[in-house]
Design a protein around this motif. Sequence first.
Motif, PDB file in Angstrom:
ATOM      1  N   VAL A  31       0.860  -1.110  -0.142  1.00 55.65           N
ATOM      2  CA  VAL A  31       0.155  -0.046   0.002  1.00 55.65           C
ATOM      3  C   VAL A  31       0.831   1.184   0.015  1.00 55.65           C
ATOM      4  O   VAL A  31       1.656   1.572   0.805  1.00 55.65           O
ATOM      5  CB  VAL A  31      -0.917  -0.152   1.316  1.00 55.65           C
ATOM      6  CG1 VAL A  31      -1.747   1.404   1.313  1.00 55.65           C
ATOM      7  CG2 VAL A  31      -1.925  -1.215   1.238  1.00 55.65           C
ATOM      8  N   GLU A  32       0.662   1.937  -1.021  1.00 58.06           N
ATOM      9  CA  GLU A  32       1.400   3.308  -1.002  1.00 58.06           C
ATOM     10  C   GLU A  32       0.742   4.565  -0.343  1.00 58.06           C
ATOM     11  O   GLU A  32       1.237   5.379   0.324  1.00 58.06           O
ATOM     12  CB  GLU A  32       1.682   3.923  -2.491  1.00 58.06           C
ATOM     13  CG  GLU A  32       2.449   2.626  -3.371  1.00 58.06           C
ATOM     14  CD  GLU A  32       3.892   2.449  -3.062  1.00 58.06           C
ATOM     15  OE1 GLU A  32       4.350   3.441  -2.250  1.00 58.06           O
ATOM     16  OE2 GLU A  32       4.311   1.224  -3.157  1.00 58.06           O
ATOM     17  N   LYS A  33      -0.700   4.593  -0.666  1.00 57.78           N
ATOM     18  CA  LYS A  33      -1.609   5.220   0.081  1.00 57.78           C
ATOM     19  C   LYS A  33      -2.936   5.089  -0.208  1.00 57.78           C
ATOM     20  O   LYS A  33      -3.537   4.105  -0.882  1.00 57.78           O
ATOM     21  CB  LYS A  33      -1.423   6.833  -0.449  1.00 57.78           C
ATOM     22  CG  LYS A  33      -1.773   7.171  -1.906  1.00 57.78           C
ATOM     23  CD  LYS A  33      -1.319   8.557  -2.389  1.00 57.78           C
ATOM     24  CE  LYS A  33      -1.761   8.791  -3.720  1.00 57.78           C
ATOM     25  NZ  LYS A  33      -1.251  10.217  -4.327  1.00 57.78           N
ATOM     26  N   ILE A  34      -3.729   5.771   0.759  1.00 56.10           N
ATOM     27  CA  ILE A  34      -5.134   5.154   0.713  1.00 56.10           C
ATOM     28  C   ILE A  34      -5.784   6.570  -0.032  1.00 56.10           C
ATOM     29  O   ILE A  34      -5.508   7.643  -0.060  1.00 56.10           O
ATOM     30  CB  ILE A  34      -5.855   5.428   2.024  1.00 56.10           C
ATOM     31  CG1 ILE A  34      -5.474   4.228   2.772  1.00 56.10           C
ATOM     32  CG2 ILE A  34      -7.454   5.443   1.620  1.00 56.10           C
ATOM     33  CD1 ILE A  34      -6.260   4.247   4.237  1.00 56.10           C
ATOM     34  N   ILE A  35      -6.615   6.116  -1.320  1.00 55.67           N
ATOM     35  CA  ILE A  35      -7.222   7.168  -2.135  1.00 55.67           C
ATOM     36  C   ILE A  35      -8.387   7.574  -1.695  1.00 55.67           C
ATOM     37  O   ILE A  35      -8.696   8.991  -1.709  1.00 55.67           O
ATOM     38  CB  ILE A  35      -7.346   6.503  -3.693  1.00 55.67           C
ATOM     39  CG1 ILE A  35      -5.774   6.182  -4.231  1.00 55.67           C
ATOM     40  CG2 ILE A  35      -7.864   7.571  -4.646  1.00 55.67           C
ATOM     41  CD1 ILE A  35      -5.712   5.593  -5.497  1.00 55.67           C
ATOM     42  N   GLY A  36      -9.262   6.912  -1.070  1.00 57.07           N
ATOM     43  CA  GLY A  36     -10.432   7.118  -0.786  1.00 57.07           C
ATOM     44  C   GLY A  36     -11.309   6.058  -0.414  1.00 57.07           C
ATOM     45  O   GLY A  36     -10.905   4.811  -0.576  1.00 57.07           O
ATOM     46  N   GLU A  37     -12.372   6.315   0.587  1.00 54.72           N
ATOM     47  CA  GLU A  37     -13.257   5.483   1.258  1.00 54.72           C
ATOM     48  C   GLU A  37     -14.761   5.973   0.957  1.00 54.72           C
ATOM     49  O   GLU A  37     -15.046   6.943   1.083  1.00 54.72           O
ATOM     50  CB  GLU A  37     -12.989   5.053   2.570  1.00 54.72           C
ATOM     51  CG  GLU A  37     -13.639   4.039   3.078  1.00 54.72           C
ATOM     52  CD  GLU A  37     -13.523   3.860   4.674  1.00 54.72           C
ATOM     53  OE1 GLU A  37     -14.117   3.044   5.302  1.00 54.72           O
ATOM     54  OE2 GLU A  37     -12.417   4.401   5.169  1.00 54.72           O
ATOM     55  N   GLY A  38     -15.340   4.903   0.350  1.00 56.04           N
ATOM     56  CA  GLY A  38     -17.010   5.221   0.080  1.00 56.04           C
ATOM     57  C   GLY A  38     -17.669   4.059   1.029  1.00 56.04           C
ATOM     58  O   GLY A  38     -17.193   3.343   1.745  1.00 56.04           O
TER      59      GLY A  38
ATOM     60  N   CYS B 151     -10.249   2.604  -1.565  1.00 54.31           N
ATOM     61  CA  CYS B 151      -9.581   2.409  -2.850  1.00 54.31           C
ATOM     62  C   CYS B 151      -7.993   2.807  -2.279  1.00 54.31           C
ATOM     63  O   CYS B 151      -7.862   3.813  -1.801  1.00 54.31           O
ATOM     64  CB  CYS B 151      -9.829   3.219  -3.964  1.00 54.31           C
ATOM     65  SG  CYS B 151     -11.115   2.869  -4.996  1.00 54.31           S
ATOM     66  N   TYR B 152      -6.975   1.799  -2.765  1.00 53.43           N
ATOM     67  CA  TYR B 152      -5.575   2.243  -2.413  1.00 53.43           C
ATOM     68  C   TYR B 152      -4.761   2.222  -3.526  1.00 53.43           C
ATOM     69  O   TYR B 152      -5.213   1.538  -4.720  1.00 53.43           O
ATOM     70  CB  TYR B 152      -5.016   0.891  -1.683  1.00 53.43           C
ATOM     71  CG  TYR B 152      -5.676   0.355  -0.365  1.00 53.43           C
ATOM     72  CD1 TYR B 152      -5.339   1.163   0.691  1.00 53.43           C
ATOM     73  CD2 TYR B 152      -6.943  -0.507  -0.371  1.00 53.43           C
ATOM     74  CE1 TYR B 152      -5.988   0.489   1.899  1.00 53.43           C
ATOM     75  CE2 TYR B 152      -7.591  -0.911   0.591  1.00 53.43           C
ATOM     76  CZ  TYR B 152      -7.156  -0.227   1.979  1.00 53.43           C
ATOM     77  OH  TYR B 152      -7.972  -0.840   3.208  1.00 53.43           O
ATOM     78  N   GLN B 153      -3.810   3.117  -3.592  1.00 55.70           N
ATOM     79  CA  GLN B 153      -2.699   3.085  -4.515  1.00 55.70           C
ATOM     80  C   GLN B 153      -1.652   2.098  -4.168  1.00 55.70           C
ATOM     81  O   GLN B 153      -1.200   2.283  -3.147  1.00 55.70           O
ATOM     82  CB  GLN B 153      -1.961   4.351  -4.828  1.00 55.70           C
ATOM     83  CG  GLN B 153      -0.922   4.313  -6.051  1.00 55.70           C
ATOM     84  CD  GLN B 153      -0.587   5.626  -6.172  1.00 55.70           C
ATOM     85  OE1 GLN B 153      -1.242   6.859  -6.174  1.00 55.70           O
ATOM     86  NE2 GLN B 153       0.876   5.819  -6.650  1.00 55.70           N
ATOM     87  N   VAL B 154      -1.426   1.060  -4.951  1.00 56.62           N
ATOM     88  CA  VAL B 154      -0.560  -0.048  -4.457  1.00 56.62           C
ATOM     89  C   VAL B 154       0.643  -0.347  -5.254  1.00 56.62           C
ATOM     90  O   VAL B 154       0.309   0.142  -6.474  1.00 56.62           O
ATOM     91  CB  VAL B 154      -1.630  -1.398  -4.150  1.00 56.62           C
ATOM     92  CG1 VAL B 154      -2.269  -1.173  -3.046  1.00 56.62           C
ATOM     93  CG2 VAL B 154      -2.024  -1.887  -5.465  1.00 56.62           C
ATOM     94  N   SER B 155       1.395  -0.912  -4.996  1.00 52.32           N
ATOM     95  CA  SER B 155       2.500  -1.426  -6.091  1.00 52.32           C
ATOM     96  C   SER B 155       2.789  -2.921  -5.955  1.00 52.32           C
ATOM     97  O   SER B 155       2.780  -3.474  -4.671  1.00 52.32           O
ATOM     98  CB  SER B 155       3.867  -0.566  -5.891  1.00 52.32           C
ATOM     99  OG  SER B 155       4.285  -0.752  -4.313  1.00 52.32           O
ATOM    100  N   HIS B 156       3.355  -3.353  -6.798  1.00 54.74           N
ATOM    101  CA  HIS B 156       3.794  -4.663  -6.870  1.00 54.74           C
ATOM    102  C   HIS B 156       4.722  -4.955  -7.814  1.00 54.74           C
ATOM    103  O   HIS B 156       4.784  -4.679  -9.002  1.00 54.74           O
ATOM    104  CB  HIS B 156       2.471  -5.769  -7.383  1.00 54.74           C
ATOM    105  CG  HIS B 156       3.073  -7.212  -7.399  1.00 54.74           C
ATOM    106  ND1 HIS B 156       3.434  -8.054  -6.257  1.00 54.74           N
ATOM    107  CD2 HIS B 156       3.079  -8.305  -8.429  1.00 54.74           C
ATOM    108  CE1 HIS B 156       3.499  -9.275  -6.646  1.00 54.74           C
ATOM    109  NE2 HIS B 156       3.167  -9.323  -7.956  1.00 54.74           N
ATOM    110  N   GLY B 157       5.982  -5.292  -7.321  1.00 52.54           N
ATOM    111  CA  GLY B 157       7.300  -5.392  -8.231  1.00 52.54           C
ATOM    112  C   GLY B 157       7.555  -3.702  -8.599  1.00 52.54           C
ATOM    113  O   GLY B 157       7.472  -2.718  -7.717  1.00 52.54           O
ATOM    114  N   GLN B 158       7.721  -3.448  -9.833  1.00 52.84           N
ATOM    115  CA  GLN B 158       7.863  -2.178 -10.405  1.00 52.84           C
ATOM    116  C   GLN B 158       6.558  -1.463 -10.868  1.00 52.84           C
ATOM    117  O   GLN B 158       6.526  -0.264 -11.289  1.00 52.84           O
ATOM    118  CB  GLN B 158       9.001  -1.998 -11.644  1.00 52.84           C
ATOM    119  CG  GLN B 158      10.318  -2.701 -11.149  1.00 52.84           C
ATOM    120  CD  GLN B 158      10.946  -1.979 -10.234  1.00 52.84           C
ATOM    121  OE1 GLN B 158      11.170  -0.628 -10.116  1.00 52.84           O
ATOM    122  NE2 GLN B 158      11.349  -2.539  -9.009  1.00 52.84           N
TER     123      GLN B 158
END
Length: 248
Positions: free
Chosen positions: A11-18, A23-30
């Motif tokens: 998890v990079e950051k939480i974008i929003g909650e409804g 919704c999360y901005q996430v990363s996997h590898g690059q």
Amino acid sequence: MPSELIIEFTVEKIIGEGRYGICYQVSHGQKTYILKQLKRGMLEKAGAKAQFEEDILKSLQHESVPRLIRKIEREDFCGYVLEFMEGRTFEDIIYFDKHVFEREEIYRVGSQLVEILKYLHSKSIVHRDIRVPNTLYDGQKVNLVDFGLARWINNKKYRADMDFAFLGDFLLHLYYSSFEFKGDKKRPWYDELHLHQKELLFLKRLMGVEQRYKSILEVEHEFYETFEAFILKDGAMLDKEEIYDLFL
């Protein structure tokens, strides 16, 4: 929380909650993705409605709409991995950056939204939530996200023209970015904003103040007709193709 792992995603950051999910901005590898976690309690209440977003996103292939990468359904997690779309929300751009949208940029943004709606409606899909928090912009390209309220058009409960009022309201946010309130009494938007007669009628028809447009093709035609009232080239009016090429 940033750096927390959800399944195999960081998890990079939480974008929003409804109401229905987070919704999360996430990363996997690059690679960067959007991870939408669905709340199980709300899913149970929503019933069959919860399936619409997944089915609709699976049916779409458009550069301005996020692709559904995969669905994750486990005992401790239910949700989707979505393509990460570039840009910041118009909500942030307008209300945090205080960016002023001039006519040329309003039409550049509007023309892209009209094209996205043409695509969606050709697939018998009505979005029903075209708002400044659900549209992304990088200064050139517009992306439309959050298909949680999207439905298949049946011309009864779900009609294509539902998107027109949302489009009109979205455009009004752009117009109001340059508005300076003077006086002690607010007036309706069509009295407050300094609009050309064609702009005024176009927005009124989108919003349903005047007779609403019947199709997105009619909206498109009137959009470019409105465009032509403002865009001049060497003293001569641009035709539709020249306008389209200039702003896309």
